[in-house]
Scaffold this active site. Structure first.
Site, PDB file in Angstrom:
ATOM      1  N   CYS A  84       5.383  72.658 -41.538  1.00 33.10           N
ATOM      2  CA  CYS A  84       5.968  71.446 -42.127  1.00 33.10           C
ATOM      3  C   CYS A  84       5.668  71.374 -43.630  1.00 33.10           C
ATOM      4  CB  CYS A  84       5.483  70.217 -41.360  1.00 33.10           C
ATOM      5  SG  CYS A  84       6.475  68.774 -41.670  1.00 33.10           S
ATOM      6  N   TYR A  85       4.762  70.482 -44.071  1.00 34.77           N
ATOM      7  CA  TYR A  85       4.428  70.459 -45.502  1.00 34.77           C
ATOM      8  C   TYR A  85       3.960  71.843 -45.955  1.00 34.77           C
ATOM      9  CZ  TYR A  85       2.179  69.320 -49.920  1.00 34.77           C
ATOM     10  OH  TYR A  85       1.822  69.299 -51.242  1.00 34.77           O
ATOM     11  N   HIS A 174       6.648  71.517 -35.550  1.00 31.38           N
ATOM     12  CA  HIS A 174       5.221  71.506 -35.189  1.00 31.38           C
ATOM     13  C   HIS A 174       4.973  72.279 -33.899  1.00 31.38           C
ATOM     14  CE1 HIS A 174       3.717  68.672 -38.212  1.00 31.38           C
ATOM     15  NE2 HIS A 174       4.988  68.283 -38.233  1.00 31.38           N
ATOM     16  N   SER A 228     -28.206  57.954 -24.032  1.00 32.50           N
ATOM     17  CA  SER A 228     -27.489  56.827 -23.423  1.00 32.50           C
ATOM     18  C   SER A 228     -26.994  57.180 -22.029  1.00 32.50           C
ATOM     19  CB  SER A 228     -26.281  56.466 -24.296  1.00 32.50           C
ATOM     20  OG  SER A 228     -25.316  57.499 -24.209  1.00 32.50           O
ATOM     21  N   GLY A 229     -26.922  58.481 -21.748  1.00 32.38           N
ATOM     22  CA  GLY A 229     -26.366  58.876 -20.442  1.00 32.38           C
ATOM     23  C   GLY A 229     -24.894  59.220 -20.560  1.00 32.38           C
ATOM     24  N   VAL A 231     -21.799  61.597 -22.203  1.00 35.76           N
ATOM     25  CA  VAL A 231     -21.734  63.055 -22.240  1.00 35.76           C
ATOM     26  C   VAL A 231     -22.468  63.613 -23.470  1.00 35.76           C
ATOM     27  CG1 VAL A 231     -20.181  65.047 -22.253  1.00 35.76           C
ATOM     28  CG2 VAL A 231     -19.429  62.908 -21.233  1.00 35.76           C
ATOM     29  N   ASP A 232     -22.141  63.073 -24.648  1.00 35.38           N
ATOM     30  CA  ASP A 232     -22.639  63.688 -25.876  1.00 35.38           C
ATOM     31  C   ASP A 232     -24.165  63.671 -25.970  1.00 35.38           C
ATOM     32  OD1 ASP A 232     -19.943  63.592 -26.201  1.00 35.38           O
ATOM     33  OD2 ASP A 232     -19.966  61.937 -27.621  1.00 35.38           O
ATOM     34  N   SER A 233     -24.764  62.491 -25.776  1.00 30.26           N
ATOM     35  CA  SER A 233     -26.220  62.444 -25.926  1.00 30.26           C
ATOM     36  C   SER A 233     -26.900  63.234 -24.804  1.00 30.26           C
ATOM     37  CB  SER A 233     -26.731  61.006 -25.988  1.00 30.26           C
ATOM     38  OG  SER A 233     -26.512  60.334 -24.777  1.00 30.26           O
ATOM     39  N   SER A 234     -26.278  63.296 -23.626  1.00 26.94           N
ATOM     40  CA  SER A 234     -26.879  64.058 -22.520  1.00 26.94           C
ATOM     41  C   SER A 234     -26.871  65.550 -22.825  1.00 26.94           C
ATOM     42  CB  SER A 234     -26.110  63.824 -21.215  1.00 26.94           C
ATOM     43  OG  SER A 234     -26.138  62.470 -20.886  1.00 26.94           O
ATOM     44  N   LYS A 374     -14.700  67.131 -27.742  1.00 23.64           N
ATOM     45  CA  LYS A 374     -15.325  66.499 -26.572  1.00 23.64           C
ATOM     46  C   LYS A 374     -15.305  67.400 -25.334  1.00 23.64           C
ATOM     47  CE  LYS A 374     -16.742  62.432 -24.831  1.00 23.64           C
ATOM     48  NZ  LYS A 374     -17.535  61.449 -25.555  1.00 23.64           N
TER      49      LYS A 374
END
Ligand code: XMP
Length: 518
Positions: A84-85, A174, A228-229, A231-234, A374
């Site tokens: 595109c651009y 695209h 926190s429980g 996904v990320d912090s676990s 994620k």
């Protein structure tokens, strides 16, 4: 720039879908990284860069100070694909002509016709045609020097162009969006046949490198982490514990605003199964006290964010020798914190998560997930032995149920909502729908309505059910449940949760709505 491994870089000119390009390439087993124009200008060693993609963006090459890459990039003999651009930029740099804001803009699905074969378009056409997704106002109408026309549409005569000798390609549509039916072939052809990069990047094998990096960085020092429980912090806690074992201290702050049984469950898993050093702080009373009488969503978010930091800091100070703070920052957070075009997007919500923690504490940051999306973090979790019910858990916002209880938050409302949410989520799991959905939850509206149960009048709260599909939370579509499922949820919630007599399903997408209600 991340570590020295073979990669494709994507120069971001501000398109809404730049991240998707990186996703597609990584899904094909090749590492890709998004860089801004400023990042690009600072790269001095191109030896690991096997291909460069120039993204789309809102600018026009016909403006005076249009964003442009240094001319020297075209001389490096690294294959380039402009989207595109990016196509218009290539055309401009090689003497092509571009028309701005003409009548012939194209948005949405368009049929493209083949003019000439190329390595870039292998397996792309069916009967010399292909359905592609367009979103452009500017149009290249004069072929740049050294380029050949490969395909066109009714309204854009130069939809795909190539400079075979120098391996420079430009496409107006695209390929990264799923609406371009054979878009993935273009990406595959570019990275494998033209850039000749090997398929050797596997998220699971990144685990070892991350653990080694943490070991080398941290040595014998201590790391603190807010768990926190989610996904990320676990995943962060597990990876760090594998690197430094007992030198990791996890702090769990119970805000009282989590889903039913979630906090105790997470605590037990990390303490008993993974044998981590976890300290539990029960702060639910103080959170509810501070939220008393507050209905403004932004105020709620700020109160929770600040209180969380205060409590966490107080705890952390007890561990004098801690030098590092671990955070679950993901790649999209890193990309979003840099602006491709220099413009600031307007703030929709003040996000609170365990990121953005103590600035005053003089702790050095460790962010093992900052290169990953994620779902890659989920895979890293699975490869580190994280149980499925945590690694596949839907995202949950830092402020928790407080932003799913519209209006004032009270103990009674938290309990009502926890029950309704639990029923909904359990039914999703039972009906094998949970993993098809990006995020699902129940929320409580601040209004009561009249109902009739048995022979009596009821006057109770309305529960909103929300379920969306999404690739990264930036845009989302509501999930299309079969009627029997909605009937079942409505019945079950109303029959089992005292305090709710009406259930509604939210059928808005993002945009125009957001995923959370506040
Ligand atoms: P919205 O509501 O902005 O949400 O469409 C997009 C994604 O972000 C999550 N979200 C949060 N996550 N702290 C977080 O960690 C927050 O304050 C927060 N607010 C929203 C939301 O659940 C969705 O996945």
């Amino acid at each position: 720039m991340f570590k020295t491994k073979e990669k494709i870089i994507i120069v971001d000119f501000g398109s809404q879908v730049t991240k998707l390009i990186a996703r597609r390439i990584r899904d094909l087993g090749v590492f890709s990284e998004i860089v801004t124009l400023n990042d690009l200008k600072k790269i001095y060693d191109f030896s690991t860069i096997k291909g460069i993609i120039l993204s789309g963006g809102p600018a026009t090459v016909n403006s005076k100070n249009f964003p442009n890459i240094p001319k020297s990039i075209f001389l490096k003999r690294i294959p380039i694909l402009g989207i595109c651009y990016g196509l218009q930029l290539i055309a401009k740099n090689f003497g092509g002509k571009i028309k701005s804001g003409g009548r012939k803009r194209e948005f949405g699905r368009v049929i493209l016709k083949k003019n000439k074969n190329s390595l870039l378009t292998k397996n792309f056409y069916i009967n010399n045609k292909s359905e592609v997704w367009m979103s452009h106002q500017d149009e290249v109408y004069k072929l740049p020097k050294g380029f050949t026309k490969l395909a066109s549409t009714n309204d854009s005569p130069l939809t795909i162009i190539e400079n075979k000798k120098n391996k420079i390609y430009g496409i107006q549509f695209h390929p990264e969006v799923t609406h371009t039916k054979k878009g993935l072939s273009i990406i595959k052809n570019f990275i494998f046949s033209i850039c000749k990069i090997k398929k050797q990047w596997k998220i699971e094998s990144e685990k070892k490198r991350i653990i080694n990096d943490i070991k080398n960085t941290v040595g014998d020092e201590k790391v603190i982490c807010a768990l926190s429980g989610g996904v990320d912090s676990s995943v962060v806690a597990l990876l760090i514990s594998k690197a430094i074992n007992k030198n990791l201290i996890c702090i769990m702050v119970d805000t009282g605003l989590m889903r039913k049984n979630e906090f105790k469950f997470t605590y037990r898993i990390f303490k008993n199964k993974y044998k981590l050093n976890v300290k539990l702080i029960n702060a639910s009373k103080i959170f509810l006290k501070k939220l008393k009488g507050v209905s403004n969503p932004e105020k709620k978010r700020k109160i929770i964010g600040r209180l969380f930091i205060k409590i966490f800091e107080k705890e952390a100070r007890k561990y004098e020798k801690v030098k590092y703070l671990a955070q679950g920052t993901l790649y999209p957070d890193v990309i979003e914190s840099k602006s491709a075009t220099g413009s600031k997007t307007s703030k929709i919500k003040s996000h609170h998560n365990v990121g953005g923690l103590p600035k005053k504490m003089n702790l050095k940051l460790i962010e093992p997930l900052k290169e990953f999306f994620k779902d890659e973090a989920r895979k890293l979790g699975a490869a580190s032995g994280l149980i499925q019910s945590i690694s596949n858990r839907h995202p949950f916002p830092g402020p928790g149920l407080a932003i799913r209880i519209l209006g004032e938050v009270t103990v009674q409302k938290v309990k009502i909502l926890q029950e309704a949410d639990h029923i909904f989520i359990q039914e999703l799991i039972k009906n094998k729908l949970y993993d098809k959905i990006w995020q699902a939850y129940a929320a409580l509206l601040p209004i009561k309505t009249v109902g009739v149960m048995g022979d009596s009048r009821t006057y109770e709260y309305t529960c909103v059910i929300r379920a969306v599909t999404s690739e990264d939370g930036m845009t989302a579509d509501y999930f299309n449940f079969p009627k029997y499922f909605l009937d079942k949820i409505s019945n079950k919630i109303i029959n089992s949760v005292k305090g709710i007599n009406r259930v509604v399903y939210d059928i808005t997408s993002k945009p125009p709505s957001t995923i959370e209600l506040e």
